[in-house]
Design a protein around this motif. Structure first.
Motif, PDB file in Angstrom:
ATOM      1  N   GLU A 132     -76.918  26.596  37.299  1.00  0.00           N
ATOM      2  CA  GLU A 132     -75.558  26.576  38.183  1.00  0.00           C
ATOM      3  C   GLU A 132     -74.480  27.418  37.596  1.00  0.00           C
ATOM      4  O   GLU A 132     -73.567  27.743  38.601  1.00  0.00           O
ATOM      5  CB  GLU A 132     -75.374  25.092  38.493  1.00  0.00           C
ATOM      6  CG  GLU A 132     -76.195  24.265  38.974  1.00  0.00           C
ATOM      7  CD  GLU A 132     -76.776  24.479  40.354  1.00  0.00           C
ATOM      8  OE1 GLU A 132     -75.826  25.043  41.047  1.00  0.00           O
ATOM      9  OE2 GLU A 132     -77.894  24.345  40.734  1.00  0.00           O
ATOM     10  N   ALA A 133     -74.593  28.064  36.612  1.00  0.00           N
ATOM     11  CA  ALA A 133     -73.255  28.661  36.004  1.00  0.00           C
ATOM     12  C   ALA A 133     -73.184  29.910  36.957  1.00  0.00           C
ATOM     13  O   ALA A 133     -72.155  30.415  37.136  1.00  0.00           O
ATOM     14  CB  ALA A 133     -73.536  29.070  34.594  1.00  0.00           C
ATOM     15  N   VAL A 134     -74.340  30.488  37.556  1.00  0.00           N
ATOM     16  CA  VAL A 134     -74.188  31.626  38.104  1.00  0.00           C
ATOM     17  C   VAL A 134     -73.363  31.440  39.463  1.00  0.00           C
ATOM     18  O   VAL A 134     -72.635  32.494  40.053  1.00  0.00           O
ATOM     19  CB  VAL A 134     -75.487  32.265  38.697  1.00  0.00           C
ATOM     20  CG1 VAL A 134     -76.169  31.110  39.572  1.00  0.00           C
ATOM     21  CG2 VAL A 134     -75.306  33.615  39.198  1.00  0.00           C
ATOM     22  N   THR A 135     -73.007  30.321  39.933  1.00  0.00           N
ATOM     23  CA  THR A 135     -72.178  29.844  40.996  1.00  0.00           C
ATOM     24  C   THR A 135     -70.867  30.199  40.708  1.00  0.00           C
ATOM     25  O   THR A 135     -69.920  30.297  41.807  1.00  0.00           O
ATOM     26  CB  THR A 135     -72.383  28.277  41.737  1.00  0.00           C
ATOM     27  OG1 THR A 135     -71.809  27.634  40.599  1.00  0.00           O
ATOM     28  CG2 THR A 135     -73.967  28.219  41.997  1.00  0.00           C
ATOM     29  N   GLU A 136     -70.277  30.196  39.347  1.00  0.00           N
ATOM     30  CA  GLU A 136     -69.148  30.615  38.920  1.00  0.00           C
ATOM     31  C   GLU A 136     -68.499  32.053  38.958  1.00  0.00           C
ATOM     32  O   GLU A 136     -67.618  32.465  38.893  1.00  0.00           O
ATOM     33  CB  GLU A 136     -68.641  30.020  37.662  1.00  0.00           C
ATOM     34  CG  GLU A 136     -68.957  28.581  37.661  1.00  0.00           C
ATOM     35  CD  GLU A 136     -69.011  28.195  35.932  1.00  0.00           C
ATOM     36  OE1 GLU A 136     -68.663  29.220  35.300  1.00  0.00           O
ATOM     37  OE2 GLU A 136     -69.542  26.960  35.897  1.00  0.00           O
ATOM     38  N   ALA A 137     -69.578  32.903  39.365  1.00  0.00           N
ATOM     39  CA  ALA A 137     -69.387  34.473  39.239  1.00  0.00           C
ATOM     40  C   ALA A 137     -68.849  34.992  40.536  1.00  0.00           C
ATOM     41  O   ALA A 137     -68.967  34.511  41.693  1.00  0.00           O
ATOM     42  CB  ALA A 137     -70.743  35.161  39.003  1.00  0.00           C
ATOM     43  N   ASP A 138     -67.748  35.899  40.235  1.00  0.00           N
ATOM     44  CA  ASP A 138     -67.058  36.654  41.299  1.00  0.00           C
ATOM     45  C   ASP A 138     -68.089  37.821  42.044  1.00  0.00           C
ATOM     46  O   ASP A 138     -68.047  38.128  43.088  1.00  0.00           O
ATOM     47  CB  ASP A 138     -65.744  37.179  41.013  1.00  0.00           C
ATOM     48  CG  ASP A 138     -65.098  36.159  40.348  1.00  0.00           C
ATOM     49  OD1 ASP A 138     -64.542  35.019  41.223  1.00  0.00           O
ATOM     50  OD2 ASP A 138     -64.723  35.944  39.146  1.00  0.00           O
TER      51      ASP A 138
END
Length: 205
Positions: free
Chosen positions: A124-130
């Motif tokens: 889920e960390a990818v959801t923090e990417a701009d």
């Protein structure tokens, strides 16, 4: 509709072989020059200039080179996340802390990958990417991307959509890999832009 699936996938397999063969015919000098130009072009993107977190990847083999771009983003103070391949072909993510933070991992039946050795942050960390920089083999005039067929980034795009996250989706390619049309399946999602050594092209929607 289901009857259209196999022919579409067969067409994609044929296209993949052609694009991979063309990449493999590039000389080392041509790949190095393309990587330098690609980094310069990508760093001009407003989406990357204002990004705090970028999900990216380490190029391998004849892929358009990303190491120069990764280092330039890190030098800007951008938090760069890199993928770690999971047994089911999904992607975990870990921070990039420079070339020495990478380790080479050989997967059965797959090319060896350079992956971050640091703390894993979860899929889920990818959801923090701009912004998310995507690998691929080609993109068409609608922004539809042709991947390698493993489905890893299809899962990433689905995860972003499910989370209501809307990062800039950018695919990195060689100039000859921007084409008029590609086969499309129901799970395919368009990208927002493609960066090649000579240009940036954006897609509507």
């Amino acid at each position: 509709m289901s009857g259209l699936g196999p022919p579409t996938e067969s067409g994609k397999r044929t296209l993949r072989r052609g694009f991979l063969a063309a990449r493999n015919n590039l000389t080392a000098t041509a790949r190095q020059e393309a990587a330098a130009a690609l980094a310069r072009r990508a760093l001009e993107l407003p989406e990357l200039a204002r990004a705090h977190t970028v999900a990216a990847y380490v190029s391998v083999g004849s892929e358009p080179g990303t190491p120069t771009l990764l280092e330039a983003l890190r030098a800007r103070g951008v938090r760069v996340l890199l993928p770690v391949l999971l047994p089911d072909n999904d992607l975990d993510w870990a921070p990039y802390d420079g070339p020495r933070s990478l380790t080479r991992r050989q997967y059965d039946g797959k090319i060896a990958l350079l992956e971050p050795a640091g703390e894993r942050l979860g899929p889920e960390a990818v959801t923090e990417a701009d912004a998310v920089l995507l690998p691929g083999l080609a993109v068409d005039a609608r922004g539809m991307r042709l991947g390698r067929g493993g489905g890893s980034y299809d899962r990433v795009l689905t995860r972003l959509e499910r989370a209501g996250a809307h990062p800039a989706l950018v695919v990195l390619l060689y100039d000859s890999e921007v084409v008029v049309s590609l086969p499309e399946e129901a799970h395919d999602r368009p990208v927002h832009a493609v960066v090649t050594p000579s240009r940036v092209r954006r897609f509507a929607g």
